[in-house]
Design a protein around this motif. Structure first.
Motif, PDB file in Angstrom:
ATOM      1  N   SER A 139      63.714  33.021  44.904  1.00  0.00           N
ATOM      2  CA  SER A 139      62.483  33.793  45.038  1.00  0.00           C
ATOM      3  C   SER A 139      61.272  33.018  44.526  1.00  0.00           C
ATOM      4  N   LYS A 140      61.395  32.376  43.362  1.00  0.00           N
ATOM      5  CA  LYS A 140      60.275  31.616  42.822  1.00  0.00           C
ATOM      6  C   LYS A 140      59.925  30.433  43.716  1.00  0.00           C
ATOM      7  N   ALA A 141      60.953  29.766  44.249  1.00  0.00           N
ATOM      8  CA  ALA A 141      60.695  28.648  45.153  1.00  0.00           C
ATOM      9  C   ALA A 141      60.022  29.134  46.427  1.00  0.00           C
ATOM     10  N   GLN A 142      60.400  30.317  46.912  1.00  0.00           N
ATOM     11  CA  GLN A 142      59.748  30.873  48.101  1.00  0.00           C
ATOM     12  C   GLN A 142      58.267  31.142  47.835  1.00  0.00           C
ATOM     13  N   GLN A 143      57.948  31.650  46.662  1.00  0.00           N
ATOM     14  CA  GLN A 143      56.541  31.884  46.343  1.00  0.00           C
ATOM     15  C   GLN A 143      55.747  30.581  46.333  1.00  0.00           C
ATOM     16  N   ARG A 144      56.310  29.562  45.692  1.00  0.00           N
ATOM     17  CA  ARG A 144      55.601  28.277  45.667  1.00  0.00           C
ATOM     18  C   ARG A 144      55.436  27.716  47.067  1.00  0.00           C
ATOM     19  N   SER A 145      56.443  27.895  47.914  1.00  0.00           N
ATOM     20  CA  SER A 145      56.348  27.397  49.289  1.00  0.00           C
ATOM     21  C   SER A 145      55.280  28.140  50.072  1.00  0.00           C
ATOM     22  N   ILE A 146      55.210  29.441  49.887  1.00  0.00           N
ATOM     23  CA  ILE A 146      54.207  30.232  50.622  1.00  0.00           C
ATOM     24  C   ILE A 146      52.801  29.832  50.181  1.00  0.00           C
ATOM     25  N   VAL A 147      52.617  29.640  48.888  1.00  0.00           N
ATOM     26  CA  VAL A 147      51.300  29.207  48.405  1.00  0.00           C
ATOM     27  C   VAL A 147      50.923  27.859  49.015  1.00  0.00           C
ATOM     28  N   ALA A 148      51.890  26.931  49.090  1.00  0.00           N
ATOM     29  CA  ALA A 148      51.610  25.625  49.683  1.00  0.00           C
ATOM     30  C   ALA A 148      51.295  25.743  51.169  1.00  0.00           C
ATOM     31  N   MET A 149      52.002  26.612  51.871  1.00  0.00           N
ATOM     32  CA  MET A 149      51.740  26.792  53.298  1.00  0.00           C
ATOM     33  C   MET A 149      50.368  27.410  53.543  1.00  0.00           C
ATOM     34  N   ILE A 150      49.997  28.362  52.708  1.00  0.00           N
ATOM     35  CA  ILE A 150      48.671  28.977  52.866  1.00  0.00           C
ATOM     36  C   ILE A 150      47.579  27.928  52.643  1.00  0.00           C
ATOM     37  N   GLY A 151      47.717  27.124  51.605  1.00  0.00           N
ATOM     38  CA  GLY A 151      46.723  26.092  51.360  1.00  0.00           C
ATOM     39  C   GLY A 151      46.627  25.086  52.490  1.00  0.00           C
ATOM     40  N   THR A 152      47.765  24.716  53.072  1.00  0.00           N
ATOM     41  CA  THR A 152      47.749  23.759  54.185  1.00  0.00           C
ATOM     42  C   THR A 152      47.076  24.352  55.405  1.00  0.00           C
ATOM     43  N   LEU A 153      47.402  25.589  55.729  1.00  0.00           N
ATOM     44  CA  LEU A 153      46.809  26.217  56.916  1.00  0.00           C
ATOM     45  C   LEU A 153      45.302  26.405  56.741  1.00  0.00           C
ATOM     46  N   LEU A 154      44.853  26.667  55.529  1.00  0.00           N
ATOM     47  CA  LEU A 154      43.416  26.783  55.310  1.00  0.00           C
ATOM     48  C   LEU A 154      42.719  25.432  55.409  1.00  0.00           C
ATOM     49  N   THR A 155      43.459  24.350  55.162  1.00  0.00           N
ATOM     50  CA  THR A 155      42.870  23.013  55.219  1.00  0.00           C
ATOM     51  C   THR A 155      42.821  22.475  56.637  1.00  0.00           C
ATOM     52  N   CYS A 156      43.859  22.735  57.412  1.00  0.00           N
ATOM     53  CA  CYS A 156      43.943  22.165  58.765  1.00  0.00           C
ATOM     54  C   CYS A 156      42.932  22.835  59.692  1.00  0.00           C
ATOM     55  N   ASN A 157      42.236  22.012  60.461  1.00  0.00           N
ATOM     56  CA  ASN A 157      41.225  22.509  61.399  1.00  0.00           C
ATOM     57  C   ASN A 157      41.518  22.147  62.843  1.00  0.00           C
ATOM     58  N   SER A 158      42.570  21.352  63.086  1.00  0.00           N
ATOM     59  CA  SER A 158      42.815  20.859  64.445  1.00  0.00           C
ATOM     60  C   SER A 158      43.907  21.614  65.170  1.00  0.00           C
ATOM     61  N   ILE A 159      44.555  22.570  64.541  1.00  0.00           N
ATOM     62  CA  ILE A 159      45.626  23.318  65.195  1.00  0.00           C
ATOM     63  C   ILE A 159      45.018  24.303  66.187  1.00  0.00           C
ATOM     64  N   GLU A 160      45.618  24.376  67.356  1.00  0.00           N
ATOM     65  CA  GLU A 160      45.113  25.287  68.395  1.00  0.00           C
ATOM     66  C   GLU A 160      45.177  26.739  67.920  1.00  0.00           C
ATOM     67  N   LYS A 161      44.319  27.554  68.522  1.00  0.00           N
ATOM     68  CA  LYS A 161      44.187  28.938  68.079  1.00  0.00           C
ATOM     69  C   LYS A 161      45.492  29.711  68.235  1.00  0.00           C
ATOM     70  N   ALA A 162      46.160  29.542  69.354  1.00  0.00           N
ATOM     71  CA  ALA A 162      47.411  30.268  69.567  1.00  0.00           C
ATOM     72  C   ALA A 162      48.480  29.830  68.560  1.00  0.00           C
ATOM     73  N   ASP A 163      48.560  28.515  68.330  1.00  0.00           N
ATOM     74  CA  ASP A 163      49.528  28.022  67.347  1.00  0.00           C
ATOM     75  C   ASP A 163      49.173  28.507  65.949  1.00  0.00           C
ATOM     76  N   TYR A 164      47.899  28.517  65.630  1.00  0.00           N
ATOM     77  CA  TYR A 164      47.471  28.974  64.311  1.00  0.00           C
ATOM     78  C   TYR A 164      47.825  30.437  64.097  1.00  0.00           C
ATOM     79  N   GLU A 165      47.635  31.256  65.122  1.00  0.00           N
ATOM     80  CA  GLU A 165      47.963  32.679  64.996  1.00  0.00           C
ATOM     81  C   GLU A 165      49.453  32.895  64.778  1.00  0.00           C
ATOM     82  N   SER A 166      50.264  32.128  65.492  1.00  0.00           N
ATOM     83  CA  SER A 166      51.714  32.272  65.292  1.00  0.00           C
ATOM     84  C   SER A 166      52.123  31.840  63.885  1.00  0.00           C
ATOM     85  N   LEU A 167      51.498  30.780  63.356  1.00  0.00           N
ATOM     86  CA  LEU A 167      51.846  30.298  62.018  1.00  0.00           C
ATOM     87  C   LEU A 167      51.430  31.290  60.929  1.00  0.00           C
ATOM     88  N   ILE A 168      50.229  31.848  61.037  1.00  0.00           N
ATOM     89  CA  ILE A 168      49.792  32.770  59.985  1.00  0.00           C
ATOM     90  C   ILE A 168      50.556  34.093  60.064  1.00  0.00           C
TER      91      ILE A 168
END
Length: 954
Positions: free
Chosen positions: A773-802
């Motif tokens: 559970s703790k590792a999942q939380q750290r992973s989710i935080v890292a994924m959120i930070g990455t998605l907020l940083t990336c600007n080149s992902i297509e809109k449809a792909d971005y929606e599926s990821l979030i």
């Protein structure tokens, strides 16, 4: 009764010399003859020692040349009898006359002769010779038999009495009139002759050491050949290594002191030492080998070479030939001493050495590491000597080598050196019984198939994963072997040193740097679970640094024409009213092809033609590296053209399509070529055409991303969380390449697809491998930070990821953690602002996430009062989105939430001390939010919006 009289005679002689009534020479000769009558070893030894001590300050020390002017010292020549002739009888043959010499008695010695230094050292030498003989005879005294205990007792007695003999040598060294010439021609040969003649191991070892310690260093250097020539003649029980090592250390220290003082080279001492000393020591050691043969143990062989190696590194730093000779002699001597044992398969394996020899060999191999570091890879016999060591001792040598490389800061120069280095430090990379790296080179650079489908090119290779899984399991099976005896702290220290070593790998040529990283990954991937999780991570980060260098070469910055720069500035100054992302095609459509700043029509048309030519060339230049990359692996339809100038390169790339041109454009092409020729001839009239160098390296960005994907997939088997973070870091790097058009680099949409692929790999890893559970939380935080940083992902792909991220957050088991993660996911649905290039805003989903978090927080607060902090955190989120002008977040939500928090805080009854601390923290945070809102109400820019919020002081 004679012994007391002799002691009295010595005392009287000392007093007589002090009174100067007679000369010292006459007294010395009289006393030295008198003490010969005592032949008892113990009594005679003590008597001669008393004699030396009584006359130590009364020995003559005048130079020999002064004796010629001393009155009464002339010696009469012997008289010669004249030849006599006798008559011969008739018939007899004549014989030549004979001359007969009758020895005449020497004239009596002048009692007043004070003597010279010659008389002094002859007296001391005679006393030393007789004292040594008496000392040796002690072991043959009659006693209780020749039992072992008796011999040991006699040896102890002799060892205690050795100073009575050594004092003679000390007194010789104190004579100021003894020059280096006298020492080398008279004194040293007589001493060495007596040492060899006595044939006693204890006497030889002690007296040789006395010579080294008491006489000056300059004397040793000038007589080094004479001294070393005696060493092979000593008894086998004499430890030659200690003798040579003592002499080497003294000469090395003397050389270092002379260099430090920087004085004048007296008698060319430094020069002689620098030229001949090492070769003389080496010859002496070889003579000892030849003299003692198989009786010399491997331990002594290694110790002798260690002493030689130390001497070479101190006096001749950086002389690789001498170090190599020492190691080579050691290898040959070890083979002769131990010899190889035939293996079962017909090969020869080194014979196992005893523990003492192993320790000495480890010391020998560790000595040159501090001063040579990576230069030991150039030694011919270093790796061969390592084969004589057990695995644990090789690990110690490898640790010393890695530390030396880290301290020196040197970097390997080529791939071959990297291979040798990782082969030597194999014990700190993998376990003893683990399978080593494959003999063939890593095929990552040659087996990458270029395809148009990026998903296939960057997908996980099942074959590679299976092969690594096999080696990974093999390594983990043996963790109970040698690793079972090692502590976690020791393994951590080894991994840290290896990681530092990986970060030192650097080369100016990016292709060579890629090969270095490939070799490092090949060796490090065999390390097992405990090592791979830490040693492969620096490989990945080094590859990320390398891909940035390759990107700068593959896609260099292209300066824009003046017209486009002005147009771009005008478009930047205009307000951005759109919320959705602008695609690259739309930006290209908005970019004008011509400029309208010329007054005359002719100049305007020429500018149009130059700009069109520039656009055409830019497109060709941008396509050329891509064609090289796509055809580099297939080796099909590639053309190599030789260009003589940069301008010709641009022209040829612009006309390289190979398609048939219409006849109507022939005149236009001729005019364009004529215009370019004129521009080349007259640089002042040349149009502003950007020139892009052709990328000619074999390793491009795409290949390095494939290398990274394989490296992280190796890590993912046992270290999923680290692999997930690396996937996300690689995605951020690829996204940065795709969004690099701000500095004039054309946008690369393929890097956006690469970023999406790596983020997808991270999501898959989160679903399949991460269960804590703790590792999942750290992973989710890292994924959120990455998605907020990336600007080149297509809109449809971005929606599926979030959407996936929101689902992961909603599946967290613990409700308080789930509340935090869901509220954090809300930021993904309101990304960017009016000035950002990539914007995604879905206010309704933001409100849904916050409302879901409120429900979870309410349920948690009912269970434990300490969970009131969840409401305060959510209030912070509401204020953030309200300040960002999210349309669905209204002031009434904030006011109502603040009233709810006040009600909970006033009615709570904490059950434990932990609840009290949590509530106090929540109150402090809540008061901070209220103060922030009050400041915003006073701010002129935000007071109209924040004045609607009703808040008070808690």
């Amino acid at each position: 009764r004679v012994l007391p009289r002799l002691y009295l005679q010595v005392s009287a002689g000392s007093a007589l010399i002090r009174s100067k009534e007679v000369g010292a020479k006459w007294v010395l000769n009289d006393i030295i003859e008198s003490v010969k009558c005592v032949q008892c070893p113990l009594r005679g030894l003590f008597l001669r020692h008393f004699l030396l001590q009584a006359l130590r300050d009364k020995l003559p020390d005048f130079p020999v040349q002064a004796s010629a002017t001393t009155p009464g010292t002339e010696l009469a020549s012997p008289e010669t009898v004249a030849p006599t002739e006798t008559p011969l009888a008739a018939g007899t043959e004549s014989t030549p006359p004979t001359t007969t010499t009758t020895p005449q008695p020497q004239p009596p010695m002048n009692p007043m002769d004070p003597g010279t230094v010659k008389d002094a050292y002859e007296f001391v030498l005679a006393n030393f010779i007789e004292s040594n003989k008496l000392w040796v005879r002690i072991q043959h005294l009659p006693g209780e038999g020749k039992s072992k205990e008796q011999r040991k007792r006699r040896e102890r007695e002799r060892n205690e009495l050795r100073i009575l003999v050594g004092t003679n040598l000390v007194r010789l060294s104190q004579l100021e009139g003894v020059t280096s010439q006298i020492y080398g021609e008279i004194i040293l040969p007589k001493i060495l002759e007596q040492i060899v003649a006595c044939r006693d191991a204890l006497a030889q070892a002690y007296l040789i050491d006395c010579i080294i310690q008491v006489f000056p260093d300059e004397y040793h250097i000038e007589t080094l050949g004479i001294f070393l020539g005696v060493c092979p003649k000593l008894k086998e029980k004499v430890n030659i290594r200690t003798i040579l090592q003592s002499l080497m250390d003294r000469l090395a220290n003397y050389y270092a002191d002379e260099e430090l003082l920087d004085e004048v080279d007296t008698n060319q001492v430094k020069k002689a030492m620098a030229q001949d000393s090492f070769s003389m020591f080496e010859e002496c050691v070889q003579n000892v080998y030849n003299a003692r043969g198989p009786n010399l143990t491997p331990k002594e062989v290694i110790r002798l070479q260690t002493a030689l190696l130390n001497f070479s590194l101190k006096c001749y730093p950086g002389n690789m030939d001498q170090v190599n000779r020492c190691l080579g002699v050691c290898v040959v001597s070890l083979r002769q001493a131990g010899g190889p044992l035939p293996g079962g398969d017909g090969t020869a394996t080194p014979r196992q050495l005893d523990e003492a020899s192993v320790n000495e060999l480890e010391k020998l191999l560790s000595i040159p590491l501090d001063s040579l570091a990576l230069k030991v890879l150039e030694l011919d016999h270093y790796s061969e000597l390592l084969t004589f060591l057990p695995w644990d001792n090789r690990r110690d040598v490898a640790m010393t080598l890695v530390r030396a490389v880290d301290t020196s800061g040197g970097t390997p120069r080529d791939v071959k050196q990297i291979e040798e280095l990782f082969s030597i430090i194999a014990p700190v990379i993998r376990d003893e019984h683990a399978a080593g790296p494959p003999s063939s080179a890593d095929g990552a650079a040659s087996n990458v198939n270029r395809t148009a489908d990026l998903m296939k090119g960057l997908g996980v290779n099942n074959t590679a994963s299976l092969s690594f899984g096999a080696s990974f399991n093999d390594g983990s099976q043996h963790n109970g072997g040698s690793n079972g005896e090692m502590s976690a702290r020791e393994i951590q220290e080894e991994n840290n040193l290896v990681s530092k070593l990986v970060h030192l790998l650097h080369h100016e040529d990016t292709d060579v740097a890629y090969e270095m990283l490939s070799v490092a990954r090949k060796h490090l991937s065999t390390g097992g679970k405990q090592r791979v999780g830490q040693t492969l991570i620096p490989v990945a980060f080094s590859a990320l640094q390398l891909v940035s260098r390759v990107y700068a070469s593959e896609f260099p910055e292209v300066p824009r024409p003046v017209g486009e720069e002005e147009k771009t500035q005008e478009s930047d100054e205009s307000p951005a009213d759109q919320v959705e992302e602008t695609t690259p095609k739309e930006e290209e459509a908005e970019t004008p092809d011509t400029t309208e700043e010329f007054d005359k029509k002719a100049e305007e048309e020429e500018q149009k033609e130059s700009v069109e030519t520039e656009d055409n060339n830019d497109e060709k230049v941008e396509e050329e590296p891509k064609e090289i990359v796509e055809n580099s692996d297939d080796k099909e339809e590639t053309t190599d053209e030789t260009v003589e100038s940069t301008a010709e390169t641009t022209v040829e790339m612009g006309n390289e399509s190979g398609e048939a041109k219409p006849a109507d454009d022939a005149e236009k092409d001729e005019a364009d070529s004529a215009l370019k020729e004129d521009a080349i001839k007259t640089p002042d009239a040349q149009p502003n055409i950007p020139i892009v160098p052709v990328f000619s390296k074999a390793i491009n960005c795409r290949k390095i991303f494939v290398f990274l994907q394989k490296t992280v997939s190796m890590l993912a088997k046992g270290h999923a969380e680290s692999a997930l973070k690396l996937y996300l870091q690689i995605a951020v790097t690829a996204d940065r390449f795709s969004s690099a058009n701000d500095q004039g680099v054309m946008e690369r949409p393929e890097f956006g697809a690469i970023a999406y692929e790596f983020v997808s790999q991270a999501f898959i890893l989160h679903e399949e491998e991460i269960s804590d559970s703790k590792a999942q939380q750290r992973s989710i935080v890292a994924m959120i930070g990455t998605l907020l940083t990336c600007n080149s992902i297509e809109k449809a792909d971005y929606e599926s990821l979030i959407t996936k991220t929101a689902q992961y957050a909603a599946k967290i088991l613990k409700k308080p953690d789930q509340c935090k993660m869901v509220s954090m996911v809300s930021h993904l649905f309101y990304k960017g602002g009016t000035t950002d290039s990539a914007v995604y805003q879905n206010p309704q989903r933001v409100l849904e996430c916050l409302q879901r978090s409120l429900k979870i927080a309410d349920a948690c607060t009912m269970q434990s009062p300490s969970n009131i902090v969840l409401f305060v955190d959510l209030l912070d989120q509401y204020v953030y989105f309200y300040e960002k002008e999210c349309p669905v977040i209204q002031h009434k939500y904030i006011s109502g939430l603040m009233a709810l928090i006040k009600e909970h805080l006033s009615s709570m009854n904490p059950l434990s001390s932990s609840d009290v601390a949590a509530i106090e923290d929540a109150k402090t945070h809540f008061n901070g939010i209220i103060k922030y809102i009050l400041r915003k109400k006073q701010d002129t820019e935000s007071k109209d919006r924040f004045s609607l919020i009703e808040c008070g002081v808690l």
